[in-house]
Design a protein around this motif. Sequence first.
Motif, PDB file in Angstrom:
ATOM      1  N   UNK A  32       6.323  21.031   0.781  1.00 56.45           N
ATOM      2  CA  UNK A  32       6.853  21.548  -0.436  1.00 56.45           C
ATOM      3  C   UNK A  32       7.027  23.228  -0.573  1.00 56.45           C
ATOM      4  N   UNK A  33       7.810  23.714  -1.114  1.00 52.39           N
ATOM      5  CA  UNK A  33       7.989  25.137  -1.044  1.00 52.39           C
ATOM      6  C   UNK A  33       6.967  25.787  -1.678  1.00 52.39           C
ATOM      7  N   UNK A  34       6.783  26.924  -1.248  1.00 46.38           N
ATOM      8  CA  UNK A  34       5.474  27.854  -1.656  1.00 46.38           C
ATOM      9  C   UNK A  34       5.717  28.290  -3.187  1.00 46.38           C
ATOM     10  N   UNK A  35       4.477  28.172  -3.784  1.00 42.98           N
ATOM     11  CA  UNK A  35       4.530  28.502  -5.303  1.00 42.98           C
ATOM     12  C   UNK A  35       5.064  30.277  -5.272  1.00 42.98           C
ATOM     13  N   UNK A  36       5.836  30.319  -6.158  1.00 47.86           N
ATOM     14  CA  UNK A  36       6.495  31.660  -6.693  1.00 47.86           C
ATOM     15  C   UNK A  36       5.401  33.020  -6.291  1.00 47.86           C
ATOM     16  N   UNK A  37       4.212  32.942  -6.983  1.00 45.00           N
ATOM     17  CA  UNK A  37       3.305  34.067  -6.642  1.00 45.00           C
ATOM     18  C   UNK A  37       2.779  34.064  -4.953  1.00 45.00           C
ATOM     19  N   UNK A  38       2.798  32.939  -4.323  1.00 48.19           N
ATOM     20  CA  UNK A  38       2.568  33.132  -2.864  1.00 48.19           C
ATOM     21  C   UNK A  38       3.857  33.574  -2.229  1.00 48.19           C
ATOM     22  N   UNK A  39       5.004  33.300  -2.523  1.00 47.78           N
ATOM     23  CA  UNK A  39       6.197  33.738  -1.974  1.00 47.78           C
ATOM     24  C   UNK A  39       6.322  35.192  -2.193  1.00 47.78           C
ATOM     25  N   UNK A  40       5.856  35.715  -3.510  1.00 52.83           N
ATOM     26  CA  UNK A  40       6.029  37.202  -3.615  1.00 52.83           C
ATOM     27  C   UNK A  40       5.064  38.024  -2.639  1.00 52.83           C
ATOM     28  N   UNK A  41       3.919  37.598  -2.198  1.00 50.05           N
ATOM     29  CA  UNK A  41       3.076  38.164  -1.410  1.00 50.05           C
ATOM     30  C   UNK A  41       3.449  38.066   0.036  1.00 50.05           C
TER      31      UNK A  41
END
Length: 308
Positions: free
Chosen positions: A216-225
Amino acid sequence: MRIPSVTDRQKEHAVLLAVLLDLGLFLPYAVTTAYTGSLAMLAEILRGGLLLLVEGTAYMALRAVHRGQVHFYDFGVGKLERMFSIVIGALLVMAAVFVVAKVLQSTEPQPLAPFWAAAAMVLVLANLAANLIPLIPLWRATRAGTSIIVLSQFRARMAKAAASVTVVTCVLIDVLMPDTRLAEMADDFGGLVGAAFMLVVGGRMISESLPDLLDRALAEPVQMKVNSALAAFFDQYEQLTAVRTRQSGAVAHVEITLGFAPSRTIADVSTVTTGLRSALEAAIPEADVVVIAEASSLPRRDDFSLAC
């Protein structure tokens, strides 16, 4: 391969204790179940045997994580483990159906020989103790640091202990009041409780493992990190060639390829890649981070400064 910390070893020992206790009881419990014909014990030995395989797999997974083998584990063996969980879940459901069928076909109980009655009582009490003893070290291990594997083992052990109380009660009634309708009802009830437990656990294992077979794609908060870390190191590399991220189970996988000017030294490049990897691992706990360096066609940013 990294060296496990004291906390890591504490978690491993807690899970290993639970596995060894279950393994030591499995054979005598199975033999006694065969001789007594207790449906409550039958449900427990089927459930215990299948979950013992899960516990062993969880222990191996924990060791792999603590020794820095997460990349290999979650790309290769991790998929197999989730497929294995689905198979075990299906077997638990089938075992539950088998126990329910045995309950429906149950006949009037036969009197137990004194030896086997005593053996059954001792073993169900020992099994209850084996489910209670690991709770304290597992609880301490969960307090020592977040670990999905340890936390799941702690919850599973609590559920098994609760189910074992029912088995102890049913076997006690069977031993103290043999050849009675109450003993037959107690044994059937114990078998049905064990079957219900297997249905719930098996269904949960299947439902939780199926989504993890697909990345699955990373959740947006993790992608922001990930983006924040790249921005923090923006002036330390010449080119951002590729960023690949995905979620496999509970682990976030991040693969970044950076381009560096050919004139830069290996030590300089290594400092940047190591710093970026450390920043991402600090921002995303238990993430699998890979930073790849390659030659860039762009000149060094310092060269632009000098030209200006």
